[in-house]
Structures are given as C-alpha cells and as structure tokens.
Design an enzyme around this catalytic site. Structure first.
Site, PDB file in Angstrom:
ATOM      1  N   LEU A   1       0.890  -1.156   0.000  1.00 13.70           N
ATOM      2  CA  LEU A   1       0.000   0.000   0.000  1.00 13.70           C
ATOM      3  C   LEU A   1       0.927   1.204   0.000  1.00 13.70           C
ATOM      4  CD1 LEU A   1      -2.673  -0.964   2.702  1.00 13.70           C
ATOM      5  CD2 LEU A   1      -3.107  -0.589   0.270  1.00 13.70           C
ATOM      6  N   ASP A   2       0.690   2.164  -0.891  1.00 12.93           N
ATOM      7  CA  ASP A   2       1.632   3.270  -0.987  1.00 12.93           C
ATOM      8  C   ASP A   2       1.579   4.167   0.261  1.00 12.93           C
ATOM      9  OD1 ASP A   2      -0.263   5.491  -1.393  1.00 12.93           O
ATOM     10  OD2 ASP A   2      -0.598   4.637  -3.380  1.00 12.93           O
ATOM     11  N   TYR A   3       2.519   5.064   0.349  1.00  9.72           N
ATOM     12  CA  TYR A   3       2.728   5.915   1.525  1.00  9.72           C
ATOM     13  C   TYR A   3       1.454   6.641   1.946  1.00  9.72           C
ATOM     14  CZ  TYR A   3       5.158   9.420   4.437  1.00  9.72           C
ATOM     15  OH  TYR A   3       5.576  10.217   5.476  1.00  9.72           O
TER      16      TYR A   3
ATOM     17  N   SER B   1      -1.675   5.735   1.225  1.00  9.74           N
ATOM     18  CA  SER B   1      -2.835   4.849   1.306  1.00  9.74           C
ATOM     19  C   SER B   1      -2.863   4.146   2.653  1.00  9.74           C
ATOM     20  CB  SER B   1      -2.804   3.821   0.173  1.00  9.74           C
ATOM     21  OG  SER B   1      -2.849   4.465  -1.079  1.00  9.74           O
TER      22      SER B   1
END
Length: 233
Positions: A99-101, A103
């Site tokens: 999960l990106d930074y 999210s």
C-alpha cells in the site's frame, strides 16, 4: 525440500539471496559445501556462515495500516515503515504486497514466504477491495471504463474489475473497487485516467478477510482458520 526454500523457511534470507549465499560457499550441509538446488531432509544439519539454520514456526498478522508508513522492511530516506507498528520479537516478517505511503487499510504481514508469493502472484488473481473517495460527483456510467479496463500511464490496460458507488454528494463520491491485480499505484492511476483525483484510498478486504474491529495502526494475529482460508485462495 530444496535448500534455498529450506533456508528461507528458517528465516535466513529470501530464496534468491540464499542462492547467492550458496554460490559464495557460505552454506554447508553436514559439513560439506552446499550446492544450488540441493535437496534437504529433516536429518541434515545446515549452517550459514557458521550459524545453524533452524526451521521457524511461521507468524501471520493483519495490520490496519495508517497513512505515512511505507510497506517495506527498511527505508533509505528514513521514513517510517509498517514494521515500526509490529512487535519486535518476531522473525523475518514481511508485508504481503504494498500500500503506498498515502494509502491505508488492510495489510497482511508474515514470515511465510510461500504464502506471500501465492497471494501476490498475478496468476492467482486474489481479489482485493478498496474504498476510494474522489472529489466531486462521480456517476456509475463514469466508472464503466474502469470496470472494462482502462489505459493508464505507460500504455498498460488494466484488467476488468468490479466498481460501484456506495456514497455520493456534491463534495465527494465513495466507491468500492475490487481488483485481481496490483500494479504500482494502480487504483490512483485508473481514476486519473477518467479525470478523477483520489482523496482517500483504503484497502478494506483481501478475499473475504476484513479489518472488522481493528483500529487504524492496530494489528492482530490471524487465526488458524484465517490462515487456512488464505492458503486456499
């Protein structure tokens, strides 16, 4: 069991890294230098740089990841990682997928490399559901390109997916999107392709596994039934 798989199960390193250690001559089996692809049984004594390799009992966790953490075991920029939220007395635990930074939401972490590989391999098409909040009004018709597959940057056309609106007003629209692939920042790119900026992105389900009862930043161990369910996905 192949020796690289055995060493990975012992928490020594990834399979690829284990092959490198074997090639360098850092691994012995019953006092003799190991070879790549060698088969290991329960009676063999395996050492890596003089340290005995011992099979570990795998650990399985679910984390409600907040924003502001990266899905990595370390970061050369000094940012917080999801491991900062986890207990420090477990073995070589890894996040399953990313999960990106910016999210948040459901993240599985485990020492079980085989399960992690199965859950993330595109051929297995494990469904993951996201809550997406976009600016302004978004209609069901506007979601059709996303449902059928939309071209994102680089010319890649996403796979078909499920998408439906769960809440809307003049300020924002909330949408549930279920994907069976996981390209980098794919959901954000999909909505950018239809002219919508994502305000919030939260993974709420992996298969039928949910975040029910788990506060933001909190984690818990998966039950034996949940682990069996994931293994059968």
């Amino acid at each position: 069991m192949r020796i690289n798989k055995y060493l990975a199960a012992c928490g020594m390193a990834s399979r690829r890294e284990c092959d490198r250690l074997i090639a360098e001559g850092s691994v012995t089996v019953n006092g003799k230098s190991a070879v790549i692809g060698q088969e290991i049984n329960s009676d063999d004594e395996v050492f890596v740089n003089g340290k005995k390799a011992v099979l570990q009992k795998n650990e399985y966790y679910i984390l409600n990841k907040p924003k502001g953490y990266i899905c990595s075991v370390s970061d050369d920029k000094g940012r917080k990682t999801v491991l900062d939220l986890m207990p420090q007395n477990v073995g070589r635990i890894y996040p399953v997928g990313r999960l990106d930074y910016d999210s948040e939401g459901l993240l599985i972490l485990t020492t079980d490399g085989e399960l992690a590989q199965r859950l993330t391999h595109p051929s297995n098409e494990v469904p993951k559901t996201y809550l997406v909040k976009v600016e302004g009004i978004c209609t069901e018709a506007a979601l059709n390109p996303i449902r059928s597959g939309v071209e994102i940057e680089g010319g890649y056309v996403t796979k078909k997916c499920k998408a439906h609106i769960v809440e809307t007003n003049k300020s924002y629209t909330k949408i549930h999107v279920t994907l069976t692939e996981g390209k980098n920042r794919e959901v954000r790119k999909m909505f950018a392709a239809i002219g919508k900026e994502v305000m919030l992105l939260k993974r709420i389900k992996v298969g039928e596994l949910t975040l029910r009862g788990l506060d933001r930043g909190a984690y818990r161990k998966l039950s034996a039934r949940e682990v069996a369910y994931l293994n059968n996905l």
